[in-house]
Design an enzyme around this catalytic site. Structure first.
Site, mmCIF file in Angstrom:
data_model
loop_
_atom_site.group_PDB
_atom_site.id
_atom_site.type_symbol
_atom_site.label_atom_id
_atom_site.label_comp_id
_atom_site.label_asym_id
_atom_site.label_seq_id
_atom_site.Cartn_x
_atom_site.Cartn_y
_atom_site.Cartn_z
ATOM 1 N N HIS A 13 -58.614 -8.117 7.328
ATOM 2 C CA HIS A 13 -59.333 -9.282 6.806
ATOM 3 C C HIS A 13 -59.442 -10.306 7.929
ATOM 4 C CE1 HIS A 13 -60.533 -12.742 4.672
ATOM 5 N NE2 HIS A 13 -59.342 -13.302 4.641
ATOM 6 N N ASN B 232 -64.451 -16.414 7.965
ATOM 7 C CA ASN B 232 -63.753 -15.739 6.869
ATOM 8 C C ASN B 232 -64.734 -15.591 5.699
ATOM 9 O OD1 ASN B 232 -62.251 -15.144 4.587
ATOM 10 N ND2 ASN B 232 -60.545 -16.510 5.107
ATOM 11 N N CYS C 112 -59.412 -13.153 -1.071
ATOM 12 C CA CYS C 112 -59.754 -12.385 0.140
ATOM 13 C C CYS C 112 -59.185 -10.974 0.129
ATOM 14 C CB CYS C 112 -59.277 -13.125 1.389
ATOM 15 S SG CYS C 112 -59.981 -14.763 1.518
HETATM 16 C C1 LIG Z 1 -56.625 -24.165 9.135
HETATM 17 C C2 LIG Z 1 -56.029 -23.899 10.488
HETATM 18 C C3 LIG Z 1 -57.109 -23.416 11.451
HETATM 19 C C4 LIG Z 1 -55.450 -25.180 11.053
HETATM 20 O O1 LIG Z 1 -54.878 -24.920 12.310
HETATM 21 P P1 LIG Z 1 -53.424 -25.509 12.622
HETATM 22 O O2 LIG Z 1 -53.139 -25.139 14.014
HETATM 23 O O3 LIG Z 1 -52.502 -24.993 11.555
HETATM 24 O O4 LIG Z 1 -53.677 -27.048 12.531
HETATM 25 P P2 LIG Z 1 -52.939 -28.122 11.595
HETATM 26 O O5 LIG Z 1 -53.361 -27.921 10.176
HETATM 27 O O6 LIG Z 1 -51.478 -28.111 11.912
HETATM 28 O O7 LIG Z 1 -53.588 -29.450 12.147
HETATM 29 C C5 LIG Z 1 -53.384 -29.877 13.489
HETATM 30 C C6 LIG Z 1 -54.249 -31.093 13.728
HETATM 31 O O8 LIG Z 1 -55.627 -30.698 13.800
HETATM 32 C C7 LIG Z 1 -56.413 -31.501 12.913
HETATM 33 N N1 LIG Z 1 -57.519 -30.712 12.431
HETATM 34 C C8 LIG Z 1 -57.609 -29.952 11.297
HETATM 35 N N2 LIG Z 1 -58.821 -29.389 11.222
HETATM 36 C C9 LIG Z 1 -59.513 -29.790 12.307
HETATM 37 C C10 LIG Z 1 -60.797 -29.529 12.774
HETATM 38 N N3 LIG Z 1 -61.659 -28.724 12.122
HETATM 39 N N4 LIG Z 1 -61.191 -30.093 13.946
HETATM 40 C C11 LIG Z 1 -60.362 -30.878 14.646
HETATM 41 N N5 LIG Z 1 -59.115 -31.169 14.239
HETATM 42 C C12 LIG Z 1 -58.700 -30.621 13.080
HETATM 43 C C13 LIG Z 1 -55.440 -31.898 11.821
HETATM 44 O O9 LIG Z 1 -55.906 -33.057 11.156
HETATM 45 C C14 LIG Z 1 -54.185 -32.148 12.611
HETATM 46 O O10 LIG Z 1 -54.271 -33.403 13.216
HETATM 47 P P3 LIG Z 1 -52.947 -34.336 13.374
HETATM 48 O O11 LIG Z 1 -52.027 -33.537 14.247
HETATM 49 O O12 LIG Z 1 -53.507 -35.558 14.009
HETATM 50 O O13 LIG Z 1 -52.438 -34.522 11.984
HETATM 51 C C15 LIG Z 1 -54.900 -22.841 10.417
HETATM 52 O O14 LIG Z 1 -53.766 -23.382 9.802
HETATM 53 C C16 LIG Z 1 -55.310 -21.625 9.668
HETATM 54 O O15 LIG Z 1 -56.237 -20.917 10.034
HETATM 55 N N6 LIG Z 1 -54.596 -21.306 8.580
HETATM 56 C C17 LIG Z 1 -54.883 -20.153 7.780
HETATM 57 C C18 LIG Z 1 -56.049 -20.433 6.904
HETATM 58 C C19 LIG Z 1 -56.598 -19.193 6.283
HETATM 59 O O16 LIG Z 1 -56.760 -18.201 6.947
HETATM 60 N N7 LIG Z 1 -56.894 -19.270 4.997
HETATM 61 C C20 LIG Z 1 -57.468 -18.205 4.271
HETATM 62 C C21 LIG Z 1 -56.466 -17.139 4.011
HETATM 63 S S1 LIG Z 1 -57.275 -15.761 3.343
#
Ligand SMILES: CC(C)(COP(=O)(O)OP(=O)(O)OC[C@H]1O[C@@H](n2cnc3c(N)ncnc32)[C@H](O)[C@@H]1OP(=O)(O)O)[C@@H](O)C(=O)NCCC(=O)NCCS
Length: 359
Positions: A264, A294, A124
């Site tokens: 980004h 993204n 990215c």
């Molecule tokens: C991926 C992302 C949205 C997840 O959000 P988060 O608040 O960190 O959520 P978590 O990973 O801690 O998961 C929390 C809960 O939601 C659940 N969950 C994950 N994806 C889900 C979805 N699409 N829908 C519903 N629930 C979801 C998980 O299973 C977890 O459940 P649990 O508590 O029962 O185990 C977030 O971490 C993120 O955006 N990270 C950066 C990713 C990114 O930008 N990557 C590219 C970089 S260039």
């Protein structure tokens, strides 16, 4: 140290953006559409990411075909013909194929007969790395007109059963023309960083020489994006904020001098946290993540294109671009908006001088 510009009797050049264009596929995948594919819902996706929909490439579309459309727009804006390009740099993590480079396919599609062409993969952060590389070519005198293009077809590398990744990404392409100018405008500073020791946070493991394609890798969906979202989140905020501050300091500017930040588009919460960390007001950070998700390396130049469409930018305005991605990589760049008609006049004068020499 000797100054190569002075020795050659030339003025030092900066790299100004003189053209831009972008392309988003027409097919929209909304959060409600995703509810039918994985166990998720619109409220969760919107509140955790800010994304409402993303664009998905049609069956016949590829990174090079989308990038070619964006590149033609950028050339038209710059009033340049393809054979006036010296170099094409394509930032992509999702090339059409391993050989040739996607940049070569774009070069063919455009008919950019004089241009060198290569790909660059810093996920990215690819557009910032491409911009930094292009600016160095121009400042070093190795090229006068460069197409920096970014394209991603991330939908082909998604595990559509993994709700933690497939909700985040979208497809698209965008390009800018970088052009040599004697104005004190263009790319003022760039900052690049990487941490290959924690690369496991965001990977596509299979398809390279370490894990070539096999029935096993396909069954394991190892050709798809895998990510540790939570860890990436924290790294992204820290490094985007730091590199933004470093790029500003390198350019001798502060956040007060910045007309807009074009970041980004990874996650709305990452952007808000970065905005707070660098002390930029809400109205000066551009976001379009709700409509695109993204789009990897394409994300910044698509956002730049949409920003320029909606907001008048004056000569001398400063834009701060900042990114984070797999690798891990990060980077930032400060642009001072050039007097583009004056760059075009400089170009015409240089061409007349060249013709006079030949004649
Ligand atoms: C991926 C992302 C949205 C997840 O959000 P988060 O608040 O960190 O959520 P978590 O990973 O801690 O998961 C929390 C809960 O939601 C659940 N969950 C994950 N994806 C889900 C979805 N699409 N829908 C519903 N629930 C979801 C998980 O299973 C977890 O459940 P649990 O508590 O029962 O185990 C977030 O971490 C993120 O955006 N990270 C950066 C990713 C990114 O930008 N990557 C590219 C970089 S260039």
């Amino acid at each position: 140290m000797n100054d190569p510009f002075k020795e050659n009797g030339c003025m030092p050049h900066r790299a100004a953006v003189t053209g831009w264009g972008w392309y988003s596929p027409t097919q929209v995948l909304s959060n409600h559409d995703l509810e039918k594919l994985v166990d998720t819902n619109d409220a969760w996706i919107t509140s955790r990411t800010g994304i409402r929909e993303r664009r998905i490439a049609a069956a016949g579309e590829t990174t090079s075909s989308m990038a070619t459309i964006a590149a033609r727009q950028a050339l038209a804006e710059a009033e340049l013909q393809p054979d006036e390009l010296d170099l094409i740099i394509c930032a992509t993590t999702t090339p059409d194929q391993l050989i040739p480079a996607t940049a070569c396919l774009i070069q063919r599609n455009l008919g950019a007969h004089r241009a060198g062409a290569f790909d660059l993969n810093t996920a990215c952060t690819g557009f910032i790395y491409g911009l930094a590389t292009g600016a160095q070519f121009i400042q070093g005198g190795g090229a006068k007109r460069i197409l920096v293009v970014a394209g991603e077809t991330l939908s082909r590398f998604m595990n559509w059963e993994d709700r933690s990744t497939c909700i985040l990404f979208g497809d698209g392409a965008a390009a800018v023309v970088l052009e040599a100018t004697t104005q004190q405008s263009g790319v003022l500073s760039t900052v690049l960083g990487s941490r290959g020791d924690i690369e496991q946070m965001l990977t596509i493991e299979a398809g390279g020489c370490a894990r070539p394609a096999s029935t096993e890798t396909i069954a394991q969906k190892a050709h798809c994006v895998r990510m540790r979202g939570n860890e990436i989140f924290k790294m992204a905020v820290r490094n985007m904020a730091q590199s933004a501050q470093q790029a500003l300091a390198k350019a001798g500017l502060t956040t007060n001098d910045i007309r807009a930040v074009i970041p980004h588009q990874a996650n709305e919460r990452i952007l808000i946290a970065t905005r707070d960390a660098i002390g930029i007001s809400e109205d000066r950070m551009f976001m379009n993540i709700d409509r695109h998700g993204n789009t990897g390396a394409s994300s910044i130049p698509i956002a730049l294109g949409e920003f320029l469409q909606s907001t008048p930018v004056d000569v001398g305005d400063h834009l701060l671009l900042v990114s984070f991605g797999g690798g891990l990589t990060w980077g930032a760049a400060v642009l001072r908006w050039a007097d583009i008609p004056a760059v075009k006049l400089e170009r015409a004068a240089a061409q007349r001088a060249k013709l006079a020499l030949i004649g």
